[in-house]
Scaffold this active site. Structure first.
Site, short mmCIF file in Angstrom:
data_model
loop_
_atom_site.label_atom_id
_atom_site.label_comp_id
_atom_site.label_asym_id
_atom_site.label_seq_id
_atom_site.Cartn_x
_atom_site.Cartn_y
_atom_site.Cartn_z
N GLY A 48 0.75 -1.35 0.04
CA GLY A 48 0.13 -0.07 -0.04
C GLY A 48 0.88 1.21 0.05
O GLY A 48 0.60 2.45 -0.57
N CYS A 49 2.04 1.36 0.75
CA CYS A 49 2.80 2.50 0.90
C CYS A 49 3.43 2.70 -0.39
O CYS A 49 3.73 3.98 -1.06
CB CYS A 49 3.57 2.29 2.19
N THR A 50 3.83 1.50 -1.15
CA THR A 50 4.60 1.72 -2.22
C THR A 50 3.54 2.23 -3.41
O THR A 50 3.96 3.28 -4.22
CB THR A 50 5.20 0.41 -2.78
#
Length: 157
Positions: A48-50
């Site tokens: 998700g953060c990527t």
């Protein structure tokens, strides 16, 4: 869930100075005179953060054209941020808040729901900060996917 601090439009954004992925100190005051997007995310390199970081990277031209710089903040150590910046070709600073002090001051760390359980952690959050350092928009519990496109549609003129 317990009451935790949240920022609102019109609030003065809490000041910070944190190291970036190269160890260089970056302060919110470095952006005075220019609007900035400050976003908080749980962990570099996670799916998700990527996705979120790459969306900001891919939207950099649109954000810059609208006058905005971007800064990402997580509790990751500097070395992990450096590897993430390198791996994803990120074009904005990622800052390390290992003690979670800034995350807490901005209301981006605390109790949250995770798979139906209440846990302590980073609350994925995004803030628009005006050239004088005031909060224009405070968004908590944002989604990693599609968030940047929504943000671009809602930027103040």
């Amino acid at each position: 869930m317990t009451e935790q601090k949240r920022l609102s439009p019109g609030d003065q954004a809490p000041a910070f100075t944190l190291p970036d992925s190269d160890g260089k100190p970056v302060s919110l005051s470095d952006y005075l005179g220019r609007p900035v997007v400050v976003y908080f995310y749980p962990a570099a390199g996670t799916p998700g953060c990527t996705k979120q970081a790459c969306d900001f990277r891919d939207s950099a031209a649109d954000l810059t054209a609208s006058g905005y710089d971007v800064v990402g903040i997580s509790p990751d150590k500097q070395a992990k941020l450096a590897a993430f910046v390198e791996a994803e070709g990120l074009n904005f600073p990622l800052l390390s808040d290992v003690d979670r002090k800034v995350l807490t001051e901005w209301g981006a760390f605390g109790e949250k729901q995770n798979y139906g359980r209440t846990v302590m952690g980073v609350i994925r959050s995004t803030f628009l900060i005006d050239p004088e350092g005031k909060v224009v928009k405070a968004m908590y519990n944002v989604r990693a996917t599609g968030h940047v496109a929504k943000l671009l549609r809602e930027l103040p003129a």
